[in-house]
Design a protein around this motif. Structure first.
Motif, short mmCIF file in Angstrom:
data_model
loop_
_atom_site.label_atom_id
_atom_site.label_comp_id
_atom_site.label_asym_id
_atom_site.label_seq_id
_atom_site.Cartn_x
_atom_site.Cartn_y
_atom_site.Cartn_z
N TRP A 125 0.94 -1.29 0.02
CA TRP A 125 0.18 -0.08 0.01
C TRP A 125 0.85 1.23 0.05
O TRP A 125 1.72 1.47 0.81
CB TRP A 125 -1.01 0.13 1.26
N ARG A 126 0.59 2.17 -0.94
CA ARG A 126 1.56 3.34 -1.09
C ARG A 126 0.73 4.52 -0.94
O ARG A 126 1.06 5.70 -0.70
CB ARG A 126 2.29 3.34 -2.33
N GLY A 127 -0.59 4.64 -1.15
CA GLY A 127 -1.61 5.56 -1.24
C GLY A 127 -1.31 6.24 -2.74
O GLY A 127 -0.73 5.92 -3.56
N SER A 128 -1.89 7.55 -2.67
CA SER A 128 -1.66 8.18 -3.91
C SER A 128 -0.23 9.01 -3.96
O SER A 128 0.30 9.64 -3.03
CB SER A 128 -2.82 9.39 -4.19
N LYS A 129 0.53 8.86 -5.04
CA LYS A 129 1.73 9.44 -5.20
C LYS A 129 2.94 9.33 -4.25
O LYS A 129 3.59 10.21 -3.80
CB LYS A 129 1.46 11.27 -5.25
N ARG A 130 2.81 8.02 -3.74
CA ARG A 130 3.59 7.68 -2.65
C ARG A 130 4.66 6.72 -3.24
O ARG A 130 4.45 5.73 -3.83
CB ARG A 130 2.89 6.89 -1.45
N GLY A 131 5.95 6.92 -2.66
CA GLY A 131 7.02 6.15 -3.31
C GLY A 131 7.49 5.01 -2.37
O GLY A 131 6.52 4.56 -1.46
N GLY A 132 8.48 4.49 -2.58
CA GLY A 132 8.86 3.20 -1.87
C GLY A 132 8.32 2.08 -2.11
O GLY A 132 7.56 1.85 -3.00
N THR A 133 8.56 0.83 -1.44
CA THR A 133 8.11 -0.35 -1.71
C THR A 133 6.78 -0.62 -1.22
O THR A 133 6.22 -1.69 -1.67
CB THR A 133 8.97 -1.26 -1.11
N GLY A 134 6.15 0.18 -0.29
CA GLY A 134 4.93 0.06 0.24
C GLY A 134 4.86 -1.38 1.29
O GLY A 134 3.83 -1.72 1.63
N LEU A 135 6.14 -1.32 1.87
CA LEU A 135 6.24 -2.53 2.84
C LEU A 135 6.48 -2.17 4.18
O LEU A 135 6.14 -2.79 5.09
CB LEU A 135 7.38 -3.45 2.52
N GLY A 136 6.95 -0.88 4.47
CA GLY A 136 7.11 -0.27 5.81
C GLY A 136 5.97 -0.30 6.71
O GLY A 136 6.11 -0.91 7.74
N LEU A 137 4.86 -0.12 6.57
CA LEU A 137 3.70 -0.08 7.53
C LEU A 137 3.23 -1.50 7.71
O LEU A 137 2.62 -1.82 8.85
CB LEU A 137 2.42 0.63 6.87
N TYR A 138 3.33 -2.37 6.61
CA TYR A 138 3.17 -3.77 6.89
C TYR A 138 4.08 -4.24 8.00
O TYR A 138 3.82 -5.08 8.83
CB TYR A 138 3.30 -4.48 5.55
N ILE A 139 5.22 -3.94 7.70
CA ILE A 139 6.25 -4.42 8.77
C ILE A 139 6.07 -3.92 10.17
O ILE A 139 6.35 -4.52 11.17
CB ILE A 139 7.87 -4.13 8.17
N VAL A 140 5.75 -2.46 10.31
CA VAL A 140 5.34 -1.85 11.68
C VAL A 140 4.24 -2.65 12.02
O VAL A 140 4.27 -2.90 13.44
CB VAL A 140 5.13 -0.46 11.27
N LYS A 141 3.22 -2.96 11.39
CA LYS A 141 2.07 -3.75 12.19
C LYS A 141 2.68 -5.14 12.74
O LYS A 141 2.23 -5.43 13.96
CB LYS A 141 0.97 -3.92 11.20
N GLY A 142 3.36 -5.87 12.15
CA GLY A 142 3.93 -7.06 12.39
C GLY A 142 4.76 -7.05 13.64
O GLY A 142 4.64 -7.56 14.45
N ILE A 143 5.79 -5.90 13.64
CA ILE A 143 6.32 -5.79 14.75
C ILE A 143 5.69 -5.41 16.26
O ILE A 143 5.90 -5.97 17.19
CB ILE A 143 7.47 -4.55 14.80
N VAL A 144 4.66 -4.52 15.98
CA VAL A 144 3.91 -4.23 17.10
C VAL A 144 3.15 -5.11 17.59
O VAL A 144 3.02 -5.63 18.66
CB VAL A 144 2.81 -2.98 16.68
N GLU A 145 2.51 -6.20 16.76
CA GLU A 145 2.03 -7.42 17.15
C GLU A 145 2.83 -8.41 17.66
O GLU A 145 2.23 -9.23 18.66
CB GLU A 145 1.00 -7.73 16.07
N ALA A 146 3.91 -8.57 17.25
CA ALA A 146 4.81 -9.30 17.92
C ALA A 146 5.05 -9.18 19.26
O ALA A 146 5.65 -9.98 20.11
CB ALA A 146 6.13 -9.40 17.17
N HIS A 147 5.18 -7.76 19.69
CA HIS A 147 5.05 -7.72 21.16
C HIS A 147 3.75 -7.53 21.86
O HIS A 147 3.83 -7.16 23.13
CB HIS A 147 5.45 -5.89 21.01
N GLY A 148 2.80 -8.02 21.12
CA GLY A 148 1.62 -8.03 22.06
C GLY A 148 0.73 -6.88 21.70
O GLY A 148 -0.17 -6.72 22.50
#
Length: 380
Positions: free
Chosen positions: A329-352
């Motif tokens: 997910w990048r939204g409109s006119k957003r660069g990058g791979t679109g993986l950052g927020l997916y990883i953020v969610k995974g890290i937060v949930e791994a912490h409970g």
């Protein structure tokens, strides 16, 4: 219920077992309702007549259970392989080799050409005895297709993201090696700094891929240590200011006292880095970071720590908020791979913990993650 006696024609033929014996005994003995199984289940008796046809099998095959029960298996479930051969005639489970124990999962075709994943288990009274039950499981191919599409998209994204920095690295190093004496020291420094930055970009991308692999497989390790979350946010702000961002663009508010937080400091830094970069790059105005004590997301704990990052930009459209934490997910006119927020969610949930996205008071985007304190037992 799809299992039990049937009024289908031929169900009580001389060749069929009595209705009372046409229950799938193994499931009944375990108290399992076949209709509750997520995969299609079809069971044929020793004479090849269907005695179980669960709800998932109805959905996958579009055949009603009452029409299938009591019918010969090859009539109730006419399958063909990808070359058009009739599957039950080809495998011959009742007349084939007595040492066979089943068929591995493979793609077969239902009438109309619809693909389905089929596997079979042969249940015998003794290792080489006659077949007592033929148990067939059916799975829709759509879930597998979605997974394959996701993997293909990931590969395409990675290839695209790697191509640019690697092309730059190759071009500059080849140029320097071929024409080293023609460049001034300042030109050489500029080229090497560009190569260094592109190498860092490749390293970050590889780290993201490793994180995704660990998140998807449930192997993301969390090494908990005491974390001063307010100080961690402050360090990130200082690095942005050192890189040229105005100091007054950031507003950090830390509620005191905060509970002692035990978390993985490197991974929390990764979460903060992604959220702040998102706010700085795609937001506008002041980036506000609130660190507060809050109710713990973990059952049995009273208190946790919450971090809210908000900006004053255009925000995220309402229709996109349920996709923010998905891959690419990048939204409109957003660069990058679109993986950052997916990883953020995974890290937060791994912490409970939990993470949410919404609209900030200033109309921008607001990300809020909450972590349990997760103090070791000896400190309780």
């Amino acid at each position: 219920m799809s299992v039990g006696t049937s009024s289908a024609p031929g169900a009580q033929d001389a060749g069929s077992p009595p209705a009372a014996s046409r229950q799938p005994g193994d499931l009944a003995g375990l108290g399992i309702d076949p209709d509750m199984l997520p995969d299609g289940l079809v069971v044929a008796d020793e004479q090849g007549r269907v005695v179980c046809f669960n709800a998932a099998a109805e959905r996958i095959t579009a055949v009603r259970a009452r029409d299938a029960l009591g019918q010969p298996l090859e009539k109730a479930l006419p399958l063909e392989d990808l070359e058009g051969r009739r599957w039950w005639q080809l495998t011959d489970p009742y007349g084939g080799l007595a040492i066979r124990v089943g068929q591995p999962e493979r793609n077969l075709l239902l009438p109309g050409g619809r693909e389905v994943l089929v596997s079979a288990r042969y249940v015998r009274t003794r290792p080489t005895g006659p077949l007592r039950r033929l148990v067939v499981t059916l799975r829709d191919t759509e879930a597998r297709r979605r997974t394959e599409r996701s993997h293909a998209e990931l590969i395409a994204t990675v290839a695209h993201e790697l191509r640019s920095p690697l092309t730059s690295v190759k071009g500059f190093t080849a140029t320097l090696l071929a024409k080293w004496e023609r460049f001034t020291d300042d030109q050489k420094r500029l080229m090497l700094e560009t190569v260094d930055a592109d190498a860092d970009r490749v390293t970050r991308l590889i780290a993201e891929l490793l994180d995704i692999s660990r998140i998807d497989s449930g192997r993301l390790e969390v090494r908990r240590q005491p974390v001063d979350i307010g100080a961690a946010v402050g360090r990130h702000i200082q690095s942005y200011v050192a890189a040229g961002q105005p100091a007054d663009r950031f507003l950090l508010r830390v509620q005191q006292p905060l509970p002692d937080l035990w978390a993985d400091p490197d991974k929390i830094d990764q979460v903060l880095s992604n959220l702040l970069e998102n706010a700085v790059r795609h937001g506008e105005g002041t980036v506000t970071i609130d660190v507060t004590a809050t109710a713990s997301p973990r059952e049995g704990e009273d208190i946790g720590t919450s971090v809210t990052v908000s900006d004053e930009g255009p925000g995220i459209p309402e229709e996109s908020m349920n996709r923010v934490f998905t891959r690419f997910w990048r939204g409109s006119k957003r660069g990058g791979t679109g993986l950052g927020l997916y990883i953020v969610k995974g890290i937060v949930e791994a912490h409970g913990g939990t993470i949410t996205v919404g609209r900030a008071p200033g109309a921008g985007a607001e990300f809020r993650f909450t972590l349990p304190v997760s103090a070791p037992a000896y400190l309780a």
